[in-house]
Design an enzyme around this catalytic site. Structure first.
Site, mmCIF file in Angstrom:
data_model
loop_
_atom_site.group_PDB
_atom_site.id
_atom_site.type_symbol
_atom_site.label_atom_id
_atom_site.label_comp_id
_atom_site.label_asym_id
_atom_site.label_seq_id
_atom_site.Cartn_x
_atom_site.Cartn_y
_atom_site.Cartn_z
ATOM 1 N N PRO A 67 -3.262 -6.118 -6.979
ATOM 2 C CG PRO A 67 -2.704 -4.266 -5.671
ATOM 3 C CD PRO A 67 -3.775 -5.291 -5.865
ATOM 4 C CB THR A 127 4.207 -5.664 -0.161
ATOM 5 O OG1 THR A 127 3.361 -4.963 -1.079
ATOM 6 C CG2 THR A 127 5.570 -5.901 -0.793
ATOM 7 C CG ASP A 128 1.100 -5.726 4.722
ATOM 8 O OD1 ASP A 128 1.015 -6.966 4.588
ATOM 9 O OD2 ASP A 128 1.529 -5.168 5.742
ATOM 10 C CB CYS A 129 0.423 -1.682 -0.511
ATOM 11 S SG CYS A 129 2.220 -1.625 -0.531
ATOM 12 C CE1 TYR A 130 1.255 -1.742 -6.099
ATOM 13 C CE2 TYR A 130 2.906 -1.213 -4.429
ATOM 14 C CZ TYR A 130 2.074 -0.818 -5.470
ATOM 15 O OH TYR A 130 2.066 0.493 -5.872
#
Length: 383
Positions: A67, A127-130
């Site tokens: 993502p 980012t870590d989640c994206y």
């Protein structure tokens, strides 16, 4: 005797409602009183089709794998908003690439409606989640999750007539204005115009179901620059731009017959929007309001070439005749909206209501009253 929304909707359901367009009821008013019209007519349909720059669409693209949090987004090379979470955007109708100013947000919206592929390119910091930082792919209305038309300011209640007294051509959102008042342009549909037929917005408010871009939509709020304290004529109609509405609808179900991109030379891009609003004839007062005729609807003539000076007033019967008089000079007139499309929208809405396919909704919140309009003040920021 007053009618209720429920009573009118029951007639619509049974197929017994009497529905007329605003032009038809205006003609009927030559022979019938408002009281007689209120007894005879249940719904009056209105329509407008003109350039409405304050328009746009929310799109949700869906998540890629891996993502990305899209912080810079381009669609067909046009920069659109990257400030709506990870994979949402808002396409403003007037968004454009300065290097290609004749194509922009309105064209992207029209292309989406027509099922065309749109090039999506987006960037994020990662980012870590994206974790993803870049994506380039193709989207269309079938691949995106949602495509929602949301227009913050549409369907102006009346609007100025534009002309130009200077010796130079002027390129404006009202079209190209020739020097020395050799032409004048106007944009409102006159007696067909939605908010002119309900000038105090008694039946138009939050939740009102409308025709929007070829499908059903809703009024969501008073539009930006909503102004209820403008000068009105003897029939209660503001004599220049006043109230507006914010509207919403499903872009995927719309048609480019009623939602169309436009480019004004040396001005920029806009979106022509088709809107139709049904006016329930609840009582004699509303019957009187919808009986308004073009010769009774005044508007203000403004010099767009010289500081927006007011040059006088005229009415829509004169404007539709093709010529008005300004300070003793005969001036040719032309609309920058489509009266033919406005008539088509009002007739289509009439057919849907009369056929039992379009029920009326009572507003859950009325429009505000006694509102003014503020100008932007230029102040020096503190150091």
């Amino acid at each position: 005797m007053a009618k209720s929304y429920a009573e009118i909707n029951e007639k619509i359901k049974k197929g017994t409602a009497v529905v007329l367009t605003a032009e038809e009821v205006a003609e009927l008013s030559r022979t019938l009183s408002p009281k007689e019209i209120a007894q005879k007519v249940d719904v009056v349909t209105t329509g407008t089709f003109g350039a409405m720059c304050s328009s746009g669409a929310f799109i949700n693209f869906g998540h890629a794998n891996p993502p990305i949090r899209m912080e810079k987004i381009e669609l067909n090379g046009v920069r659109v908003s990257g400030g709506l979470a990870a994979v949402d955007t808002y396409i403003g109708a007037t968004d454009c690439n300065p290097e290609r100013p004749a194509y922009g947000g309105a064209h992207i919206i029209e292309d989406l409606i027509n099922g065309k592929d749109i090039l999506l390119e987006a960037w994020g910091k990662g980012t870590d989640c994206y974790p993803r930082k870049h994506i380039k792919t193709v989207i269309n209305k079938d691949t995106v999750n949602e495509a929602i038309l949301y227009n913050p300011r549409n369907a102006y209640q009346n609007y100025n007539v534009a002309t130009n007294t200077t010796d130079q051509l002027k390129y404006t959102y009202m079209g190209t204005l020739l020097p020395r008042m050799r032409n004048a342009s106007y944009s409102t549909a006159g007696e067909l115009s939605p908010l002119i037929n309900d000038p105090e917005c008694r039946t138009i408010g939050l939740g009102t179901r409308i025709f929007l871009g070829g499908t059903e939509g809703y009024v969501t709020w008073n539009g930006t620059q909503f102004h209820s304290t403008k000068e009105v004529n003897e029939y209660g109609i503001p004599t220049s731009n006043a109230r507006t509405i914010a509207v919403i609808g499903d872009l995927k179900n719309m048609s480019s017959e009623y939602l169309r991109a436009a480019y004004y030379e040396k001005y920029g891009i806009s979106l022509f929007v088709g809107i139709g609003i049904p006016i329930p004839i609840l009582d004699e007062d509303l019957a009187r309001k919808v009986s308004i005729r073009n010769e009774q609807i005044e508007t203000t003539i403004v010099d767009y070439g010289n500081g927006n000076q007011i040059l006088g007033k005229t009415n829509y019967a004169a404007l539709h005749s093709g010529e008005i008089e300004i300070k003793g000079q005969k001036v040719r007139t032309a609309p920058v909206s489509s009266l033919a499309k406005a008539r088509e929208i009002a007739a289509m809405l009439k057919k849907r209501i009369a056929g039992g396919h379009f029920q009326l909704t009572e507003p859950v919140r009325p429009m505000p009253t006694n509102t003014g309009l503020k100008s932007l003040l230029e102040t020096k920021p503190e150091n």
